[in-house]
Design a protein around this motif. Sequence first.
Motif, mmCIF file in Angstrom:
data_model
loop_
_atom_site.group_PDB
_atom_site.id
_atom_site.type_symbol
_atom_site.label_atom_id
_atom_site.label_comp_id
_atom_site.label_asym_id
_atom_site.label_seq_id
_atom_site.Cartn_x
_atom_site.Cartn_y
_atom_site.Cartn_z
ATOM 1 N N LYS A 23 0.820 -1.220 0.000
ATOM 2 C CA LYS A 23 0.000 0.000 0.000
ATOM 3 C C LYS A 23 0.848 1.261 0.000
ATOM 4 O O LYS A 23 0.353 2.332 -0.333
ATOM 5 C CB LYS A 23 -0.927 0.021 1.217
ATOM 6 N N ASN A 43 -19.195 4.273 8.471
ATOM 7 C CA ASN A 43 -18.805 4.520 7.084
ATOM 8 C C ASN A 43 -17.507 3.812 6.716
ATOM 9 O O ASN A 43 -17.135 3.773 5.549
ATOM 10 C CB ASN A 43 -18.649 6.022 6.816
ATOM 11 N N CYS A 59 -12.141 2.773 3.359
ATOM 12 C CA CYS A 59 -13.407 3.207 2.774
ATOM 13 C C CYS A 59 -13.937 2.087 1.878
ATOM 14 O O CYS A 59 -13.244 1.657 0.950
ATOM 15 C CB CYS A 59 -13.195 4.477 1.960
ATOM 16 N N VAL A 61 -16.098 2.301 -0.348
ATOM 17 C CA VAL A 61 -16.441 2.824 -1.668
ATOM 18 C C VAL A 61 -15.197 2.922 -2.553
ATOM 19 O O VAL A 61 -15.162 2.417 -3.662
ATOM 20 C CB VAL A 61 -17.137 4.200 -1.555
ATOM 21 N N CYS A 62 -14.137 3.560 -2.027
ATOM 22 C CA CYS A 62 -12.945 3.794 -2.863
ATOM 23 C C CYS A 62 -11.767 2.888 -2.509
ATOM 24 O O CYS A 62 -10.822 2.783 -3.279
ATOM 25 C CB CYS A 62 -12.505 5.248 -2.770
ATOM 26 N N GLY A 63 -11.792 2.252 -1.345
ATOM 27 C CA GLY A 63 -10.729 1.332 -0.956
ATOM 28 C C GLY A 63 -9.537 1.958 -0.262
ATOM 29 O O GLY A 63 -8.624 1.256 0.147
ATOM 30 N N ILE A 64 -9.515 3.278 -0.133
ATOM 31 C CA ILE A 64 -8.381 3.961 0.506
ATOM 32 C C ILE A 64 -8.357 3.630 1.995
ATOM 33 O O ILE A 64 -9.387 3.572 2.656
ATOM 34 C CB ILE A 64 -8.476 5.490 0.295
ATOM 35 N N SER A 65 -7.138 3.454 2.524
ATOM 36 C CA SER A 65 -6.935 3.132 3.948
ATOM 37 C C SER A 65 -6.304 4.320 4.666
ATOM 38 O O SER A 65 -5.088 4.451 4.709
ATOM 39 C CB SER A 65 -6.015 1.912 4.076
ATOM 40 N N CYS A 85 -2.701 10.275 3.100
ATOM 41 C CA CYS A 85 -4.109 10.675 3.004
ATOM 42 C C CYS A 85 -4.353 12.092 3.512
ATOM 43 O O CYS A 85 -5.495 12.552 3.523
ATOM 44 C CB CYS A 85 -4.981 9.696 3.788
#
Length: 104
Positions: A23, A43, A59, A61-65, A85
Motif C-alpha cells: 500500500k 462509514n 473506505c 467505496v474507494c478502498g483507501i486506507s 491521506c
Amino acid sequence: MKFEAEGEIASALSCNCSMCQRKGTLMWFVPRPDMRLLTPDDNASTYLFNKHVIKHRFCPVCGISPYSEGTAPNGDPVAAINLRCIEGIDLDAIPVNHYDGRSI
C-alpha cells in the motif's frame, strides 16, 4: 471518511510487512483520543490480518486506507494515520523511520 488529528508530525514510519509495503503507507502514530472522526464510524470497513490485533480501516467505496487502530505497548489506544491521506503536507520534509514488520 473524514477525520482530524492533533499533534506534531515529527516523523513517519514505513513498514515492510506484506500489507504496508504494497500500500505504500507512511504512518504517523497519535493517541487514539487525539484523532476525531468527522464521519460516522459505520462509514468505514475493517480489515484484520496476521495476528488480528490492528484494525485496518478503509473506505468501502474507494478502498483507501486512511488509518488503523490498535494498542500501544503501554496498553493505550493508538491510531496510525496514513500521511499519504493528508492533503497539503510535504511528505519529503518528514523523516521516515523504517520498521521490519516482515520479520515479526
